[in-house]
Design an enzyme around this catalytic site. Structure first.
Site, PDB file in Angstrom:
ATOM      1  N   SER A 146       0.854  -1.189   0.000  1.00 44.90           N
ATOM      2  CA  SER A 146       0.000   0.000   0.000  1.00 44.90           C
ATOM      3  C   SER A 146       0.887   1.234   0.000  1.00 44.90           C
ATOM      4  O   SER A 146       2.026   1.195   0.481  1.00 44.90           O
ATOM      5  CB  SER A 146      -0.887   0.018   1.250  1.00 44.90           C
ATOM      6  N   TYR A 154      -2.354   0.289  10.539  1.00 47.23           N
ATOM      7  CA  TYR A 154      -2.332  -0.162   9.147  1.00 47.23           C
ATOM      8  C   TYR A 154      -1.028   0.252   8.471  1.00 47.23           C
ATOM      9  O   TYR A 154      -0.359  -0.575   7.827  1.00 47.23           O
ATOM     10  CB  TYR A 154      -3.528   0.427   8.401  1.00 47.23           C
TER      11      TYR A 154
END
Length: 288
Positions: free
Chosen positions: A149, A162
């Protein structure tokens, strides 16, 4: 995968987290490209959407849902025995996609939520890689595609767990690429920006916040920004298309492949821009 060892044989792939989001689209894309796909998911009852889409596309026989919980060692062990056995002992492509997002400001996210975030996004990815890498090493080739990501390039407020897990995937993938290259196993790291997938709606729904949070103003700004971004996010098929191309490419000359609106610029900016500029830009985005 393009060499003598796979001539005349169907190419095989395993995609984790294939019941929804990127994983579902990647499984379909690889099947369209001729792969025999094991679609890993924690709950086989959630495979209906994938198989309905496969049926509509005429590729249902090329996809087999497989129970695979990346946080369960016995589930991984069973998959590592069953999947190669189904395809003559081979696995050509592993796509480590399974993931979830924990949201909240660092002070207010309980430690069990931090641990759950890492169990899925990082330790699960490591465990699955360790289970299937020996198969690729022994067969003299294969490729491992990690779904990272842009949050692994830059930490954003409200998504510390995250971002931290995705930063860990970055470092792990660098080490893995060095170690596996000698055995013909190529490693790629796909770094998506914001796309229309369920992971963010699930993360926002489970945002950790105290009733009288001192971060309420920042949290409200973050939620508003994230909802605006999600509403304008592009089609996640772009990520599946990229993974499909990487699975078929003769040689992966790079480790990292940013994808999505602004993903490439973010990678460049995080490497080159002074921190104070980045900090100011994030602050402005949350005030808009």
């Amino acid at each position: 995968m393009t060499g003598r060892e796979t001539e005349g044989k169907d190419r095989t792939a395993l995609v984790t987290g294939a019941s929804s989001g990127f994983g579902l689209l990647i499984a379909l894309e690889l099947a369209r490209r001729g792969f025999l796909v094991s679609a890993g998911m924690r709950d086989l009852a959630r495979g209906g959407e994938l198989m309905a889409a496969a049926r509509q596309a005429g590729i249902e026989p090329r996809i087999v849902p497989v129970r695979l919980d990346v946080t369960d060692a016995s589930s991984i062990e069973a998959a590592a025995d069953d999947i190669p056995a189904r395809y003559g002992g081979r696995l050509d492509v592993l796509v480590n996609n399974a993931g979830m997002a924990v949201g909240g400001f660092i002070e207010e996210v309980p430690m069990e939520a931090w641990r759950a975030q890492f169990e899925t996004n990082f330790f699960g990815l490591v465990a699955v890689t360790r289970a299937f890498l020996p198969i690729m090493r022994r067969q003299g080739g294969g490729r491992i595609i990690q779904i990272g990501s842009v949050s692994g390039l830059m930490g954003f407020p409200g998504f510390g767990p995250y971002s931290s897990s995705k930063f860990a995937v970055e470092g792990f993938s660098e080490s893995l690429r060095h170690e596996a290259a000698k055995y013909g196993v190529q490693v790629a790291l796909v770094e998506p920006g914001s796309f229309r997938t369920p992971i963010w709606s699930k993360g926002l729904a489970g945002m950790h916040a105290e009733p009288e949070s001192p971060y309420r103003e920042e949290l409200d700004a973050l939620l508003a920004y994230t909802k605006r971004t999600a509403a304008n996010a592009p089609d996640p098929q772009a990520v599946a298309d990229l993974v499909g191309r990487l699975a078929e490419r003769r040689k992966l000359t790079r480790l990292r492949y940013p994808v999505g609106r602004g993903a490439g610029m973010l990678r460049l900016g995080s490497a080159l821009l002074p921190w104070r500029w980045i900090e100011a830009a994030v602050g402005r985005a949350l005030k808009e």
